[in-house]
Design an enzyme around this catalytic site. Structure first.
Site, PDB file in Angstrom:
ATOM      1  N   TRP A  99     -49.375  -4.179   4.134  1.00 51.42           N
ATOM      2  CA  TRP A  99     -48.756  -3.211   3.233  1.00 51.42           C
ATOM      3  C   TRP A  99     -49.777  -2.220   2.699  1.00 51.42           C
ATOM      4  O   TRP A  99     -49.456  -1.041   2.512  1.00 51.42           O
ATOM      5  CB  TRP A  99     -48.019  -3.942   2.118  1.00 51.42           C
ATOM      6  CG  TRP A  99     -47.006  -4.889   2.683  1.00 51.42           C
ATOM      7  CD1 TRP A  99     -47.028  -6.246   2.669  1.00 51.42           C
ATOM      8  CD2 TRP A  99     -45.841  -4.522   3.444  1.00 51.42           C
ATOM      9  NE1 TRP A  99     -45.954  -6.761   3.345  1.00 51.42           N
ATOM     10  CE2 TRP A  99     -45.200  -5.727   3.830  1.00 51.42           C
ATOM     11  CE3 TRP A  99     -45.273  -3.300   3.823  1.00 51.42           C
ATOM     12  CZ2 TRP A  99     -44.022  -5.733   4.582  1.00 51.42           C
ATOM     13  CZ3 TRP A  99     -44.102  -3.314   4.568  1.00 51.42           C
ATOM     14  CH2 TRP A  99     -43.494  -4.515   4.939  1.00 51.42           C
ATOM     15  N   ASP A 166     -49.864  -1.539  -6.097  1.00 50.88           N
ATOM     16  CA  ASP A 166     -48.609  -2.093  -5.597  1.00 50.88           C
ATOM     17  C   ASP A 166     -48.577  -3.548  -6.038  1.00 50.88           C
ATOM     18  O   ASP A 166     -49.334  -4.386  -5.538  1.00 50.88           O
ATOM     19  CB  ASP A 166     -48.576  -1.970  -4.069  1.00 50.88           C
ATOM     20  CG  ASP A 166     -47.365  -2.635  -3.435  1.00 50.88           C
ATOM     21  OD1 ASP A 166     -46.555  -3.248  -4.161  1.00 50.88           O
ATOM     22  OD2 ASP A 166     -47.238  -2.557  -2.191  1.00 50.88           O
ATOM     23  N   LYS A 190     -39.028  -9.669  -4.624  1.00 53.45           N
ATOM     24  CA  LYS A 190     -39.895 -10.842  -4.523  1.00 53.45           C
ATOM     25  C   LYS A 190     -39.970 -11.633  -5.825  1.00 53.45           C
ATOM     26  O   LYS A 190     -39.985 -12.851  -5.809  1.00 53.45           O
ATOM     27  CB  LYS A 190     -41.289 -10.429  -4.065  1.00 53.45           C
ATOM     28  CG  LYS A 190     -41.288  -9.755  -2.694  1.00 53.45           C
ATOM     29  CD  LYS A 190     -42.667  -9.362  -2.248  1.00 53.45           C
ATOM     30  CE  LYS A 190     -42.635  -8.570  -0.947  1.00 53.45           C
ATOM     31  NZ  LYS A 190     -42.076  -9.328   0.181  1.00 53.45           N
TER      32      LYS A 190
END
Length: 357
Positions: A99, A166, A190
Site C-alpha cells: 500500500w 495512512d 479494518k
C-alpha cells in the site's frame, strides 16, 4: 458453530455494532425508515454525522484546529487526493510494502517523490532504518501498519517536516499525537466500519495553499467547508462507524484498545516462537499487533492445506496469508476478543501434537 474472524479486511466488528447496524437497516432511529433510505440532509442523520466526528476528536484527542472528514471511498482514493492537496514540489515517502508503494506511484504524478527509505530488498520483513528526512520536502508520508507483510510503526515518527499517514488498519489501536500530522487517513473496513468509507483527519491551516487546480470532489477544503456533506455520504458505513466509536468509548477508550492489542499479539507471537512447526516472518522489533504473519518451517510446508482445513473445522476463518506472500496471517483488530486468539493458539498446539513426535 462460533466463528473466529481473522480476515484482514473487510474484517471483524464488535457483535453489538453489527446488531445495532442491522436494527437501523430495518428501522433507523424509530423513524419507520431504513438507514439505507433516509435522507442524508435529515436531522436524524445529521446527528449521526455530528456525533461520529465528535467521537473521533474525543477518542484521539484531536486538536480543535483539525477537521474530521467522513467520505465515500477507500484509502486508495486518498493516495491521489493527498498529493493533490499537499504536494507543491517534493514529498518524502517511506516504502514499507504494497500500500505504501501504491501511494508512492500516485504521488509521482504531482511532483518529485523522494523515497527516503525502503525495506523492499529485505522483502518487507522489517521497517526501513537509517533514513534521512529531507528538510525541504512538503511532507513525509508513511503507512503505519502494513497488512500484507505484518510490520507496524508502534509510535509516531519524529520528523522535522509535517507528517501524513495512512492509518487504515491500526487507527484507534494506540494513542497518537495528531498534532504531528497535517493529515491522517484510512479506509474504514479494518478497524472501524464496513467498506465504502474513508476517514480523513486534516489540519485546517494546511489547506488552500496549492496553485494547481484541484477538482472539487478532490479538494479537502471543500469537504471541510461542507462538513463532509458536499456529496451524498455513505450513510450505512457512517452509522456503523458511529456504533464502533461508541463501543470504543464504552470499553474504556484507545488506551484500553492498545492494552488488548498487546495482550493478543503477545499470546500469538509467543506460540509461534514456541511451536516446533511455525516461524514468524517479521523481525521482532517491527512486528505488527494488527496483522500477525507466520509460516510453516520448511519441513512442514506441505501441511499448509491440512492446517487450514483443520482450523476451519474449529470455526477459525481468514488466516490464509495474502496471495503475494502465502503462509498465514491472523488479523487481530480491536474487535477480536482474546478468547478468539486463544482458540487459534490451542489449534496450533493440537496440530503440533498431531504431527511432531
Amino acid at each position: 458453530m462460533v466463528k473466529h474472524n481473522f480476515y484482514a479486511g473487510p474484517s471483524i466488528l464488535p457483535r453489538e455494532v453489527i446488531e445495532s447496524t442491522a436494527d437501523a437497516v430495518l428501522n433507523f432511529n424509530d423513524s419507520g425508515l431504513s438507514v439505507l433510505e433516509i435522507s442524508h440532509r435529515s436531522k436524524d442523520f445529521q446527528a449521526v454525522m455530528d456525533e461520529a466526528r465528535s467521537l473521533f476528536h474525543e477518542l484521539l484527542s484531536i486538536p480543535e484546529n483539525y477537521t474530521v472528514l467522513l467520505l465515500g471511498g477507500g484509502a486508495s482514493m486518498e493516495f491521489c487526493r493527498v498529493p493533490f492537496n499537499f504536494l507543491k514540489t517534493k514529498a518524502a515517502y517511506l516504502d514499507t510494502g504494497t500500500w505504501a508503494h501504491k501511494a508512492i506511484q500516485e504521488a509521482a504524478a504531482f511532483g518529485e517523490v523522494d523515497v527516503i527509505g525502503s525495506s523492499k530488498d529485505q522483502k518487507y520483513k522489517c521497517l526501513p532504518k537509517g533514513y534521512v528526512i529531507p528538510a525541504d520536502a512538503d511532507y513525509l508520508h508513511y503507512t503505519t501498519n502494513n497488512t500484507v507483510y505484518g510490520t507496524e510503526f508502534l509510535e509516531d515518527i519524529e520528523s522535522p517536516i509535517p507528517l501524513i499517514a495512512d492509518m487504515s488498519s491500526d487507527i484507534f489501536s494506540r494513542p497518537i499525537d495528531v498534532s504531528k500530522y497535517i493529515c491522517i487517513y484510512g479506509g474504514a473496513q479494518k478497524n472501524l466500519a464496513p467498506s465504502g468509507l474513508s476517514f480523513i483527519i486534516v489540519r485546517n491551516d494546511a489547506l488552500g495553499k496549492m496553485q494547481r487546480h484541484i477538482p472539487t470532489i478532490l479538494d479537502y477544503k471543500v469537504h471541510v467547508d461542507k462538513e463532509s456533506m458536499f456529496h451524498t455520504p455513505p450513510a450505512l458505513p457512517i452509522y456503523s462507524a458511529l456504533q464502533t466509536l461508541r463501543w470504543i468509548k464504552k470499553e474504556g477508550g484507545v488506551k484500553v484498545m492498545q492494552d488488548r492489542a498487546i495482550e493478543r499479539a503477545e499470546l500469538l507471537y509467543n506460540e509461534i516462537e514456541r511451536n516446533a512447526m511455525f516461524e514468524g516472518t517479521v523481525v521482532k522489533e517491527d512486528r505488527s499487533r494488527m496483522n500477525i504473519c507466520f509460516v510453516f518451517k520448511p519441513e512442514y510446508v506441505e501441511l499448509e492445506k491440512e492446517f487450514l482445513d483443520f482450523t476451519l473445522a474449529k470455526g477459525i476463518v481468514g488466516i490464509k496469508g495474502h496471495r503475494t506472500t502465502g503462509g498465514f496471517r491472523a488479523s487481530c483488530y480491536n474487535a477480536m476478543p482474546i478468547s478468539g486468539v486463544q482458540v487459534l493458539v490451542d489449534a496450533m498446539k493440537e496440530f503440533e501434537q498431531k504431527h511432531v513426535k
